[in-house]
Design an enzyme around this catalytic site. Structure first.
Site, PDB file in Angstrom:
ATOM      1  N   ASP A 169     -18.216 -30.766 -86.403  1.00 55.55           N
ATOM      2  CA  ASP A 169     -19.101 -29.955 -87.239  1.00 55.55           C
ATOM      3  C   ASP A 169     -19.107 -28.498 -86.780  1.00 55.55           C
ATOM      4  O   ASP A 169     -19.705 -27.642 -87.428  1.00 55.55           O
ATOM      5  CB  ASP A 169     -20.527 -30.520 -87.207  1.00 55.55           C
ATOM      6  CG  ASP A 169     -20.835 -31.300 -88.485  1.00 55.55           C
ATOM      7  OD1 ASP A 169     -19.919 -31.453 -89.317  1.00 55.55           O
ATOM      8  OD2 ASP A 169     -21.979 -31.755 -88.642  1.00 55.55           O
ATOM      9  N   ASP A 313     -30.111 -43.626 -86.811  1.00 51.41           N
ATOM     10  CA  ASP A 313     -29.512 -44.898 -86.406  1.00 51.41           C
ATOM     11  C   ASP A 313     -30.461 -46.073 -86.636  1.00 51.41           C
ATOM     12  O   ASP A 313     -30.099 -47.079 -87.252  1.00 51.41           O
ATOM     13  CB  ASP A 313     -29.048 -44.826 -84.947  1.00 51.41           C
ATOM     14  CG  ASP A 313     -29.977 -44.005 -84.080  1.00 51.41           C
ATOM     15  OD1 ASP A 313     -31.155 -43.826 -84.475  1.00 51.41           O
ATOM     16  OD2 ASP A 313     -29.549 -43.542 -83.004  1.00 51.41           O
TER      17      ASP A 313
END
Ligand SMILES: Nc1ncnc2c1ncn2[C@@H]1O[C@H](COP(=O)(O)OP(=O)(O)O)[C@@H](O)[C@H]1O
Ligand SMILES: [Mg+2]
Lengths: 742, 265
Positions: A169, A313
Site C-alpha cells: 500500500d 479480522d
C-alpha cells in the site's frame, strides 16, 4: 453422550435448591469466616489433584462462593448515606459484577481447550490446494518485510501451487524491485481505502488460489506452515479458517522493561495458549489477521475481509460463522514476528484492538443476529467484553480513595464481615482461574497488563461504544530502536498521578486513624491494604514505562545448531552456534582460530541435512568464541539465513519449555519487587517530582490531621496511647458492626 | 571384517586423503583397522606417516606371492596397519595385472588372511576403470566414491556409473563429496546435482575444503591429530561414525537412510 447430558441436567436441577440455599443464607462474620476457611481448605485439597475434573469442580465451587459473596454484596451492603457514596458504591459493585461475568464467561470459554492436531495431506501433491500468500505492507521498512517474503517463498509446497504476493500500500519502487528479484508478485492498488482490509480485498480480486494465507509483513513463517494447516481444509469442506498463534521472538516492552522475557508468560500467551483452543472447542476460534489460512470461497461469500471494524479480522470470522462456516485453531507456532518495541507502540496497538472489538459489539452484536450457536455467541461476547476492562480496572485501583480521601462509605458493612465474605471469593476465583490459566498467565500479572492499558483504552473504548463508526486504523510501529532508555513521561504520568493520589489517601487515612481513635481502624486498614496493592501494581506499570535501551535492530535468537567457520586462510573450525539474528551470529569454536576483527569469514550452519553458508565479517574473536556480522547479504544468502533462522518447522515449538510453572506467591513477590523497585528508581530519577509528591502527601496528611482534631493536639496524643488496644478490640470478630469502606 | 573401497574416476579428488583419514578415524574408535593401497602410485603410506619406499613389501608382492607369506603389516599413524602398494618393476607389473585379472577377488583373500580381529579394511582403490579399481570393487562391502563439486568431476559421473556396473556392483555404494564448499555457488549447484543424480546414495556427510588437510599431508599426519578441531576432522569423525553404524547393522542402516526424509522438498 446424551444420557450423560441428561444425568448432568438432572443433577444440576437437584443441586439448584442447595445452591440457592448456599448463596442466600446470611451468616455473621464468625460463622461466615469458618465457612470460608472450611471451603478454602477443601479447595486447596482439591487443587492438589491433577486433571480436568478437579479443575471443573474448583470452577463450580468458585462460582458458588462468588455468587454467595455477590448476593450478600447486593442485598446487605448496597446502602449509602450520601449520593456521592451511592455513585462510587454503584461503580464498585458494577466493576465487581463485570469481573464476575468475565470470569464466568472465561470458565465457559475454556472449559475444554481443544488440542487440535494437523491433518495429513493426500500423498499426491497434485491434489493439494492452490495457495495465495498475502503479505500486506504499508510503511514498514524493507528490512522487516524481506524475511517475511523470503520465508513465504520457501514454504514447503508445490511450486506450481503456491504464489506469494507482496501487497504494498506504500507503492514503493524499492519493494517492487525486491519482489521481482526474490520471485514474489508485487501488487498495488490506486487508493488505500480501508487500510489492511481493503488491501487484502483488492488482492483477492486479482488472484484465484483456493486458499489464502495471510501474514502480516513482520510474521515470518516456518517452511512447514502450509503443510500443517492446509490438511483441515480438505478434511472439512465447511472450514473457512485455520488460525495459528502469533509468536514473537523479541521481548515486548512489558517483558523487556520488567526483565521477565521468556520467564513470565506475556500478554498474548493466554489468548493463543488457552482462549483460542477454548474457542476452538466451541467452533468459535477467530481470525487474528495474520498467520492464518482462509478458504477463498468462504471469504468471497461474506464479501471479503470486513471493513466496518478496525479489527477487521475478528469481525470477518464472526460473519463467516454466521453463514455457517467453521473455524479452526491450531496451537502450533508456525511463524514468528516482532512484538512492538516501545510501550507507546504497544499502547497504540492495544487501543486499536480494544476499539475495534468494542466496535463489533455495536456493529454486529454477537448476542443478536442469525446463524450463531449460543456457545459461539458467548465466546465472541467474552472476547469483546474483555476489552471493556478499563472502567472496572480504574475503579478497582481508585476505590480505596473514596473512603480514605472523602470518607465515603461505599460498601455498607464492617471490615471483619467484609473480609469474611470477600476473601473466600477472591481466593477461590484466583485458585480456580489459576488452574485453568496458570501455564499461560501468571498470578497478578493480569492486573499489571490491564493497569498499563486501562488509562489509555478508557476513552477509545467508550467512544467506540457510543460512536462505533469513528475508529481509525493505525499501523503499529515495528522494528524501532530505543537509543536512550528512561522513563516515558508522556505515558507514565497517569500511573504516577494515581499512585500519588493513593499515597495521599494513605496519609489521610493514617491521619484519620490518629484523629478519631480506633473506631474506624478496620475500615482504614482494609482500605490501606487495598491502596498498597494498587500502588504496587501502579509501580509495576511505571516499571514498564521505564524503557530499557534497545539498540539492536535485529534480535538475536538463542539457538543450538552445528556450525563451522572458514577463515580467509582456508582453515576451518567446527563450531556450535550460540545465537543467530538477521544481522549476525555468535559461535563457540572447538578451538581458537587465527582471525582478527574485520576479517571476512564464511559461516556454515547445519540445519538438518541442509548446510547453509553465509559470509560475514568478524566483529570480535575472544578465545573460542567468535561474533560475526553478516552486513548486507546477497539475496540468496539472505534467503538461506531466513530459512535457518525462521524456516525450521520446530524453530519455535519449545520456546516456553524451560519456563517454571506458576507459583502464585512467587509471582506476587516478583510483582511487588518490580513495583516497589520501579517506584524507587523513578523517585531517584525524577527528584523534583518525587519531592513535590512527598510534600503533597505530607501536607495532606498533616492538614487532615489538624482539621480533624480541630487543632487540639492533646487528645490526639491520648488516643495515640490507646490505639493498640483499639486495634485488638476491632480485630475481635464480634465487634459491633459499624459502617466502613469495602 | 568390513572392507571399504575408496574409489574415484579422476585423480586429485582426495581419494587417498579420504582413505587415510577415514582409516585413522575408524581406528580412533578402538577397532583394529588396516589400510591397503592398491594404487600403483603408492601414496597411502605417505598420508599415514610412513616414508615413501620404506618397505618393498606390499600389496603387489603379496598378490604375486598369492599370500602375505607371514609378513607383518607396517604400523602407520593412528595405529592403523598399513599394506602399502610396494615396489614393483615393469616386468613384474605385467604379471601382476594378469594375476589380478585371473583372480578378481584376490584382495579379499589377502584380507581374509589377516583374521577376524581386524574390524575394518580401508582400501585406496586407484582411479577407475583399471585392474586395481576392479579388484577393490569386487572385494569390498562398501564402495565409497569420492566426488568433488566441480564441473570436471560431474562430467565423469556417467563413466563412473558404467565402471561400477561393469565391475559388478558391490553390496553398497555411497558417493562422498570431498572439497565441499557451500559458500561457492558452483559447488552448491554441483552438490545439488549429485543429490538429484544419486538420491540416497549421496552421503549426507561431506568433507569440507580445508587448508588444514593440505598442511596435514605436508607434515604427513592425519587431520585428526594435526588439526583435531578443524571442520575436516569433524567430518572424518562423522564419516567414521556413519561407517560404524553402517557396519553395525548393514541392512538396518540402509533402511534408516532410505527412510530418512530427503532434504529436497
Ligand atoms: N577436503 C580437502 N580440503 C583441502 N585439500 C584437500 C582436501 N582433500 C584433498 N585435498 C588435497 O588435495 C590433494 C590431492 O589429494 P589426494 O588425496 O592425493 O587425491 P587423489 O588420491 O584423489 O589423487 C592433496 O594435496 C590433498 O591434501
Ligand atoms: Mg591418491
Amino acid at each position: 453422550m446424551r444420557w450423560q447430558g441428561t444425568l448432568l441436567l438432572a443433577a444440576s436441577a437437584a443441586a439448584l435448591p442447595a445452591l440457592w440455599a448456599f448463596v442466600t443464607t446470611p451468616l455473621s462474620a464468625g460463622p461466615q469466616l469458618v465457612l470460608g476457611l472450611t471451603l478454602l481448605g477443601a479447595a486447596l485439597l482439591l487443587d492438589r489433584r491433577r486433571g480436568a475434573v478437579a479443575t471443573r469442580m474448583l470452577a463450580v465451587c468458585s462460582v458458588a462462593v462468588s455468587l454467595r459473596y455477590l448476593y450478600w454484596r447486593v442485598t446487605r451492603t448496597f446502602e449509602f448515606d450520601s449520593p456521592a457514596a451511592a455513585v462510587c458504591g454503584a461503580l464498585l459493585l458494577g466493576a465487581e459484577l463485570y469481573a464476575f461475568a468475565v470470569l464466568m464467561l472465561g470458565f465457559f470459554q475454556t472449559v475444554q481447550p481443544f488440542g487440535r492436531h494437523p491433518t495429513p495431506l493426500p500423498k499426491d501433491p497434485a491434489r493439494w490446494p492452490t495457495v495465495d500468500v498475502f503479505i500486506p505492507t504499508y510503511n514498514e521498512p524493507r528490512s522487516v518485510v524481506r524475511p517475511t517474503v523470503l520465508a513465504a517463498l520457501a514454504l514447503d509446497w508445490p511450486r506450481d501451487r503456491l504464489r506469494v504476493h507482496l501487497l504494498d500500500d506504500g507503492r514503493r519502487p524499492a519493494f517492487r524491485a525486491f519482489a521481482a528479484a526474490a520471485g514474489a508478485r508485487y501488487v498495488t492498488r490506486p487508493d488505500n481505502l480501508h487500510a489492511k482490509a481493503g488491501n487484502l480485498n483488492h488482492a483477492l480480486g486479482v488472484t484465484d488460489g483456493e486458499l489464502v494465507a495471510v501474514f502480516d509483513c513482520d510474521h515470518v513463517a516456518t517452511r512447514s506452515f502450509l503443510q500443517l494447516t492446509a490438511g483441515w481444509f480438505l478434511r472439512d469442506e465447511r472450514l473457512a479458517l485455520v488460525q495459528t498463534p502469533h509468536h514473537f521472538y523479541n521481548a515486548d516492552p512489558i517483558e523487556r522493561n520488567t526483565r521477565q522475557f521468556r520467564r513470565v508468560p506475556n500478554e498474548g500467551e493466554l489468548f493463543y495458549g488457552l482462549i483460542q483452543p477454548g474457542n476452538d472447542f466451541w467452533n468459535a476460534s477467530f481470525f487474528c489477521g495474520s498467520c492464518a489460512v482462509l478458504r477463498r470461497s468462504a471469504l468471497v461469500e461474506v464479501g471479503g475481509i470486513q471493513t466496518e471494524s478496525i479489527t477487521e479480522d475478528a469481525l470477518t470470522a464472526l460473519r463467516l460463522q454466521r453463514r455457517g462456516w467453521s473455524t479452526a485453531y491450531l496451537s502450533i507456532r508456525q511463524a514468528a514476528g516482532l512484538a512492538t518495541d516501545t510501550l507507546a507502540a504497544h499502547v497504540t496497538q492495544r487501543i486499536r484492538w480494544a476499539q475495534g472489538m468494542v466496535q463489533i459489539l455495536r456493529v454486529d452484536n454477537p448476542l443478536g443476529g442469525r446463524g450463531l450457536g449460543l456457545a459461539q455467541r458467548l465466546c465472541y461476547l467474552n472476547a469483546i467484553l474483555h476489552f471493556l476492562y478499563a472502567v472496572p480496572r480504574l475503579v478497582f485501583l481508585a476505590a480505596p480513595l473514596a473512603y480514605l480521601l472523602f470518607g465515603l462509605h461505599i460498601c455498607h458493612t464492617a471490615a471483619p464481615v467484609l473480609l469474611a465474605y470477600v476473601l473466600p471469593h477472591l481466593v477461590f476465583a484466583r485458585l480456580a482461574n489459576a488452574r485453568q490459566t496458570g501455564r499461560f498467565r501468571y498470578a497478578f500479572w493480569d492486573q499489571v497488563y490491564e493497569t498499563i492499558l486501562a488509562f489509555y483504552i478508557l476513552v477509545p473504548t467508550l467512544t467506540a461504544l457510543l460512536r462505533p463508526r469513528a475508529g481509525v486504523f493505525k499501523v503499529t510501529d515495528k522494528g524501532a530502536t530505543i537509543e536512550h532508555g528512561g522513563l516515558d513521561r508522556r505515558l507514565a504520568w497517569p500511573y504516577a498521578a494515581m499512585l500519588v493520589a493513593l499515597a495521599v489517601g494513605l496519609a489521610v487515612g493514617a491521619a484519620r486513624l490518629l484523629a478519631t481513635g480506633g473506631d474506624d481502624v478496620g475500615t482504614v486498614l482494609v482500605n490501606a491494604a487495598w491502596s498498597a496493592g494498587s500502588i504496587v501494581v501502579l509501580g509495576a506499570a511505571l516499571c514498564v514505562a521505564w524503557e530499557q535501551p534497545q539498540r539492536r535492530a535485529t534480535y538475536r535468537v538463542a539457538m543450538q545448531l552445528r556450525a563451522m567457520v572458514t577463515a580467509p586462510s582456508g582453515h576451518t573450525r567446527s563450531a556450535n552456534l550460540l545465537d543467530l539474528s538477521l544481522g549476525g551470529c555468535l559461535l563457540r569454536l572447538g578451538d581458537g582460530i587465527a582471525v582478527e576483527p574485520g576479517d571476512r569469514v564464511t559461516v556454515g550452519l547445519f540445519a538438518g541435512e541442509r548446510e547453509h553458508a553465509l559470509r560475514g565479517n568478524v566483529v570480535a574473536a575472544a578465545g573460542a568464541t567468535l561474533r560475526v556480522s553478516f552486513g548486507e547479504l546477497p539475496l540468496d544468502e539472505e534467503a538461506r539465513l531466513v530459512e535457518v533462522l525462521f524456516g525450521r518447522p520446530d524453530a519455535w515449538l519449545d520456546w516456553d519449555r524451560r519456563r517454571a510453572p506458576d507459583h502464585p506467591l512467587a509471582s506476587f513477590a516478583t510483582v511487588v519487587a518490580t513495583g516497589l523497585g520501579a517506584i524507587g528508581r523513578v523517585a531517584a530519577a525524577e527528584r523534583r517530582i518525587a519531592a513535590s509528591a512527598t510534600a503533597v502527601v505530607a501536607i495532606a496528611g498533616a492538614v487532615s490531621l489538624l482539621a480533624q482534631t480541630g487543632f487540639h493536639l492533646q487528645p490526639l496524643f491520648d488516643r495515640l496511647a490507646q490505639l493498640p488496644g483499639a486495634v485488638l478490640e476491632q480485630a475481635a470478630l464480634d465487634s459491633p458492626p459499624s459502617q466502613s469502606g469495602p | 571384517m568390513t572392507t571399504i573401497a575408496v574409489l574415484s574416476i579422476k585423480g586429485g579428488v582426495g581419494r587417498t586423503t579420504v582413505a587415510a583419514n577415514l582409516a585413522v578415524a575408524l581406528a580412533g574408535g578402538g577397532d583394529r583397522v588396516v589400510a591397503v593401497d592398491v594404487d600403483p602410485r603408492d601414496q597411502l603410506a605417505l598420508h599415514l606417516g610412513l616414508s615413501p619406499g620404506g618397505s618393498p613389501f606390499g600389496f603387489a608382492s603379496a598378490a604375486l606371492d598369492g599370500g602375505l607369506g607371514g609378513h607383518t603389516l607396517e604400523r602407520g599413524a593412528g595405529r592403523v596397519g598399513v599394506l602399502r602398494f610396494g615396489a614393483v618393476g615393469p616386468r613384474r607389473r605385467g604379471a601382476l595385472e594378469r594375476c589380478l585379472a585371473e583372480r578378481p577377488r584376490l584382495l579379499r583373500e589377502l584380507l581374509d588372511e589377516l583374521g577376524t580381529s581386524v574390524r575394518y579394511a580401508v582400501v585406496d582403490a586407484a582411479v577407475g576403470p583399471s585392474p586395481w579399481f576392479h579388484q577393490a570393487l569386487a572385494s569390498c562391502d562398501l564402495a565409497l566414491v569420492v566426488a568433488t563439486p566441480d564441473a570436471a568431476c560431474f562430467a565423469t559421473l556417467p563413466s563412473l556409473r558404467a565402471a561400477l556396473d561393469a565391475g559388478g556392483r558391490p553390496a553398497a555404494t555411497r558417493v562422498l563429496l570431498n572439497l565441499a564448499d557451500p559458500g561457492r555457488r558452483l559447488a552448491r549447484d554441483v552438490h545439488a546435482l549429485l543429490g538429484a543424480t544419486f538420491g540416497d546414495e549421496l552421503l549426507p556427510i561431506t568433507i569440507h575444503c580445508d587448508e588444514a588437510l593440505r598442511e596435514a599431508l605436508a607434515s604427513q599426519r592425519p587431520i585428526l591429530t594435526a588439526a583435531p578441531s578443524s571442520q575436516a576432522a569433524d567430518d572424518f569423525r562423522r564419516l567414521a561414525d556413519w561407517t560404524a553404524r553402517f557396519d553395525g547393522g548393514r541392512d538396518a542402516a540402509l533402511r534408516a537412510v532410505d527412510a530418512q526424509p530427503r532434504g529436497a522438498r
